[in-house]
Scaffold this active site. Structure first.
Site, PDB file in Angstrom:
ATOM      1  N   HIS A   1       2.783  -9.100 -47.512  1.00 24.09           N
ATOM      2  CA  HIS A   1       1.989  -9.026 -46.567  1.00 24.09           C
ATOM      3  C   HIS A   1       0.617  -8.650 -47.275  1.00 24.09           C
ATOM      4  O   HIS A   1      -0.052  -7.697 -46.522  1.00 24.09           O
ATOM      5  CB  HIS A   1       2.451  -8.397 -45.290  1.00 24.09           C
ATOM      6  CG  HIS A   1       1.704  -8.978 -44.024  1.00 24.09           C
ATOM      7  ND1 HIS A   1       2.256  -8.934 -42.757  1.00 24.09           N
ATOM      8  CD2 HIS A   1       0.380  -9.274 -43.825  1.00 24.09           C
ATOM      9  CE1 HIS A   1       1.307  -9.578 -41.887  1.00 24.09           C
ATOM     10  NE2 HIS A   1       0.339  -9.881 -42.614  1.00 24.09           N
TER      11      HIS A   1
ATOM     12  N   VAL B   1       1.221 -18.007 -44.930  1.00 29.01           N
ATOM     13  CA  VAL B   1       0.283 -16.819 -44.896  1.00 29.01           C
ATOM     14  C   VAL B   1       0.012 -16.363 -43.373  1.00 29.01           C
ATOM     15  O   VAL B   1      -0.831 -15.465 -43.128  1.00 29.01           O
ATOM     16  CB  VAL B   1      -1.104 -16.899 -45.517  1.00 29.01           C
ATOM     17  CG1 VAL B   1      -0.707 -16.913 -47.113  1.00 29.01           C
ATOM     18  CG2 VAL B   1      -1.611 -18.232 -45.208  1.00 29.01           C
TER      19      VAL B   1
ATOM     20  N   GLU C   1       9.377  -6.895 -41.349  1.00 30.62           N
ATOM     21  CA  GLU C   1       8.606  -6.532 -42.512  1.00 30.62           C
ATOM     22  C   GLU C   1       8.866  -4.968 -42.637  1.00 30.62           C
ATOM     23  O   GLU C   1       8.878  -4.326 -41.397  1.00 30.62           O
ATOM     24  CB  GLU C   1       7.369  -6.927 -42.383  1.00 30.62           C
ATOM     25  CG  GLU C   1       7.162  -8.422 -42.570  1.00 30.62           C
ATOM     26  CD  GLU C   1       5.670  -8.834 -42.590  1.00 30.62           C
ATOM     27  OE1 GLU C   1       4.827  -7.919 -42.489  1.00 30.62           O
ATOM     28  OE2 GLU C   1       5.205 -10.018 -42.244  1.00 30.62           O
TER      29      GLU C   1
ATOM     30  N   SER D   1      -1.850 -10.972 -48.694  1.00 30.01           N
ATOM     31  CA  SER D   1      -2.800 -12.272 -49.124  1.00 30.01           C
ATOM     32  C   SER D   1      -4.005 -11.770 -48.657  1.00 30.01           C
ATOM     33  O   SER D   1      -4.834 -12.351 -49.347  1.00 30.01           O
ATOM     34  CB  SER D   1      -2.136 -13.385 -48.309  1.00 30.01           C
ATOM     35  OG  SER D   1      -2.099 -13.650 -46.911  1.00 30.01           O
TER      36      SER D   1
ATOM     37  N   ARG E   1       2.294 -15.842 -39.827  1.00 28.80           N
ATOM     38  CA  ARG E   1       3.110 -14.687 -39.225  1.00 28.80           C
ATOM     39  C   ARG E   1       4.578 -15.252 -39.401  1.00 28.80           C
ATOM     40  O   ARG E   1       4.970 -16.252 -39.178  1.00 28.80           O
ATOM     41  CB  ARG E   1       3.095 -14.263 -37.618  1.00 28.80           C
ATOM     42  CG  ARG E   1       1.580 -13.549 -37.488  1.00 28.80           C
ATOM     43  CD  ARG E   1       1.777 -12.067 -37.799  1.00 28.80           C
ATOM     44  NE  ARG E   1       0.613 -11.350 -37.593  1.00 28.80           N
ATOM     45  CZ  ARG E   1      -0.264 -10.989 -38.251  1.00 28.80           C
ATOM     46  NH1 ARG E   1      -0.540 -11.543 -39.660  1.00 28.80           N
ATOM     47  NH2 ARG E   1      -1.311 -10.496 -37.987  1.00 28.80           N
TER      48      ARG E   1
HETATM   49  P1  NAD Z   1      -8.667 -18.312 -36.649  1.00 27.30           P
HETATM   50  O1  NAD Z   1      -8.580 -17.859 -35.150  1.00 27.30           O
HETATM   51  O2  NAD Z   1      -9.879 -18.204 -37.214  1.00 27.30           O
HETATM   52  O3  NAD Z   1      -7.677 -19.556 -36.717  1.00 27.30           O
HETATM   53  C1  NAD Z   1      -6.535 -19.881 -36.206  1.00 27.30           C
HETATM   54  C2  NAD Z   1      -6.603 -21.428 -35.886  1.00 27.30           C
HETATM   55  O4  NAD Z   1      -5.269 -21.994 -35.695  1.00 27.30           O
HETATM   56  C3  NAD Z   1      -7.477 -21.853 -34.755  1.00 27.30           C
HETATM   57  O5  NAD Z   1      -8.314 -22.708 -35.046  1.00 27.30           O
HETATM   58  C4  NAD Z   1      -6.290 -22.176 -33.683  1.00 27.30           C
HETATM   59  O6  NAD Z   1      -6.995 -23.189 -32.758  1.00 27.30           O
HETATM   60  C5  NAD Z   1      -5.442 -22.729 -34.411  1.00 27.30           C
HETATM   61  N1  NAD Z   1      -4.046 -22.979 -33.622  1.00 27.30           N
HETATM   62  C6  NAD Z   1      -3.818 -22.374 -32.557  1.00 27.30           C
HETATM   63  N2  NAD Z   1      -2.403 -22.964 -32.252  1.00 27.30           N
HETATM   64  C7  NAD Z   1      -2.061 -24.000 -33.361  1.00 27.30           C
HETATM   65  C8  NAD Z   1      -0.959 -24.696 -33.182  1.00 27.30           C
HETATM   66  N3  NAD Z   1      -0.111 -24.784 -32.478  1.00 27.30           N
HETATM   67  N4  NAD Z   1      -0.913 -25.657 -34.138  1.00 27.30           N
HETATM   68  C9  NAD Z   1      -2.135 -25.624 -35.042  1.00 27.30           C
HETATM   69  N5  NAD Z   1      -3.118 -24.861 -35.024  1.00 27.30           N
HETATM   70  C10 NAD Z   1      -3.290 -24.115 -34.075  1.00 27.30           C
HETATM   71  O7  NAD Z   1      -7.773 -17.217 -37.251  1.00 27.30           O
HETATM   72  P2  NAD Z   1      -7.501 -16.822 -38.868  1.00 27.30           P
HETATM   73  O8  NAD Z   1      -8.478 -15.637 -39.040  1.00 27.30           O
HETATM   74  O9  NAD Z   1      -7.480 -18.118 -39.300  1.00 27.30           O
HETATM   75  O10 NAD Z   1      -6.066 -16.181 -38.813  1.00 27.30           O
HETATM   76  C11 NAD Z   1      -4.952 -17.132 -38.411  1.00 27.30           C
HETATM   77  C12 NAD Z   1      -3.590 -16.183 -38.281  1.00 27.30           C
HETATM   78  O11 NAD Z   1      -3.038 -15.781 -39.745  1.00 27.30           O
HETATM   79  C13 NAD Z   1      -3.930 -14.848 -37.537  1.00 27.30           C
HETATM   80  O12 NAD Z   1      -3.397 -14.950 -36.291  1.00 27.30           O
HETATM   81  C14 NAD Z   1      -2.806 -13.860 -38.371  1.00 27.30           C
HETATM   82  O13 NAD Z   1      -1.603 -13.932 -37.508  1.00 27.30           O
HETATM   83  C15 NAD Z   1      -2.684 -14.733 -39.604  1.00 27.30           C
HETATM   84  N6  NAD Z   1      -3.311 -13.721 -40.620  1.00 27.30           N
HETATM   85  C16 NAD Z   1      -2.487 -13.429 -41.650  1.00 27.30           C
HETATM   86  C17 NAD Z   1      -2.901 -12.496 -42.657  1.00 27.30           C
HETATM   87  C18 NAD Z   1      -2.236 -11.920 -43.950  1.00 27.30           C
HETATM   88  O14 NAD Z   1      -2.595 -11.165 -44.381  1.00 27.30           O
HETATM   89  N7  NAD Z   1      -1.072 -12.713 -44.201  1.00 27.30           N
HETATM   90  C19 NAD Z   1      -4.343 -12.326 -42.789  1.00 27.30           C
HETATM   91  C20 NAD Z   1      -4.955 -12.732 -41.682  1.00 27.30           C
HETATM   92  C21 NAD Z   1      -4.685 -13.554 -40.513  1.00 27.30           C
END
Ligand code: NAD
Length: 308
Positions: free
Chosen positions: A274, A224, A255, A276, A226
């Protein structure tokens, strides 16, 4: 910074009806306006948008209505002194519930029954196919908003939760936290591996053939995050070879997922477009975030979720 108008770019229509979003933002003293592709910006402007346009860097502040801002040229915003904020913090419940839905679907075989229903077939599973989430291990990679949304719900269902985060610091409901260099140890005993980290130079292609080799043959990958955090060709090869049991994928290298992609074909792969984080209340969640920052600007406080 003094905000004189909030421009809502038409691109927000990719996640919510722009009219509802404008309505949710309006009536708080700052005029809100829908703008199209040819709009120009200047001091006093805030822009709420799905994607980036070069003209946005002339505004004072740009808010991305998504959590992931990997498609934004962050250094251009920094060079121009334009504030860029994202929408992390609001997707824990939506994505958390979707991920639990994927896991329950795969464990309880709901996808197989739905497939059989299309053919009016009373199709029974093999005796060993159904299992319960209770007692199974899930490994969550990225323990931010999305990751913790998954962690808390998985723990509530009796799953054993392990996770991967850069600091390695403990997280509530996670029994073991690994650093990214120990990813293969973290996934080794998991029935589900859930990817919830941002797309960065470090995470691009992080999950590839060696990860699938490290995973159990009865394990499922859930993405979920990227698309590009997974090497999609390696994933298809791992599914073909039976190195892993299946996957639930919301995001892809390209996508919409091209119709010729082999990922459409696997019985044990759930493909979602996309969505979720989709909810009919998205406009309210994002408007609350934007309004909070409008108030912060007026009070001279630092912005929430500022990424540039
Ligand atoms: P967030 O910033 O709250 O959390 C992301 C976490 O990942 C952070 O704690 C960060 O430290 C950690 N991280 C960074 N690099 C890492 C690594 N190499 N290994 C492990 N952890 C690592 O962001 P979020 O709101 O949880 O969203 C995360 C990602 O999910 C977004 O950047 C976005 O790309 C994706 N997203 C997708 C959807 C969807 O519809 N599928 C929706 C929201 C977010």
């Amino acid at each position: 910074m003094h905000i004189e108008r909030i421009a809502v770019d038409e691109s927000v229509g990719r996640t919510m009806p722009p009219g509802l979003f404008v309505e949710a933002l309006s009536g708080r003293g700052v005029p809100v306006e829908r703008v199209g592709d040819d709009e120009e910006f200047g001091p006093g402007d805030a822009v709420a948008t799905f994607g980036h346009r070069d003209a946005f860097v002339d505004a004072d502040w740009v808010h991305c209505v998504r959590a992931g801002y990997d498609e934004y040229p962050v250094s251009d915003y920094e060079a121009a002194g334009t504030a860029l904020t994202n929408s992390t913090g609001v997707h824990g419940t939506t994505v958390g519930e979707t991920v639990v839905g994927y896991m329950l679907t795969l464990a309880r075989r709901l996808h197989a029954y739905r497939d059989a229903q299309r053919d009016r077939e009373w199709d029974l599973p093999r005796y060993t196919e159904p299992f319960t989430l209770d007692g199974e291990r899930v490994c969550v990679v990225g323990l931010g908003t999305l990751g913790r949304g998954v962690v808390d719900r998985a723990a509530a269902l009796g799953m054993e939760v392990v996770g991967v985060r850069r600091s390695g610091d403990p997280v509530e409901n996670v029994s073991a936290v690994f650093t990214p260099d120990r990813l293969h140890e973290a996934v080794a005993d998991a029935r589900f591996v859930v990817l919830a980290m941002p797309l960065t130079a470090e995470t691009e292609g992080m999950v590839a053939a060696p990860t699938f080799e490290a995973m159990r043959e009865d394990a499922y990958l859930v993405n979920v995050a990227r698309g590009p955090v997974v090497d999609e060709a390696d994933l298809v090869a791992a599914l073909d070879a039976g190195d892993i049991a299946g996957a639930a994928l919301d995001v892809f290298e390209a996508e919409p997922l091209p119709s010729e992609s082999p990922l459409w074909e696997f019985d044990e792969v759930l493909v979602t477009p996309h969505v979720s984080a989709a909810t009919g209340k998205y406009h309210e969640d994002i408007a609350a975030l934007v309004r909070e920052n409008v108030e912060k600007i007026a009070a001279g406080d630092p912005l929430t979720n500022r990424v540039a």
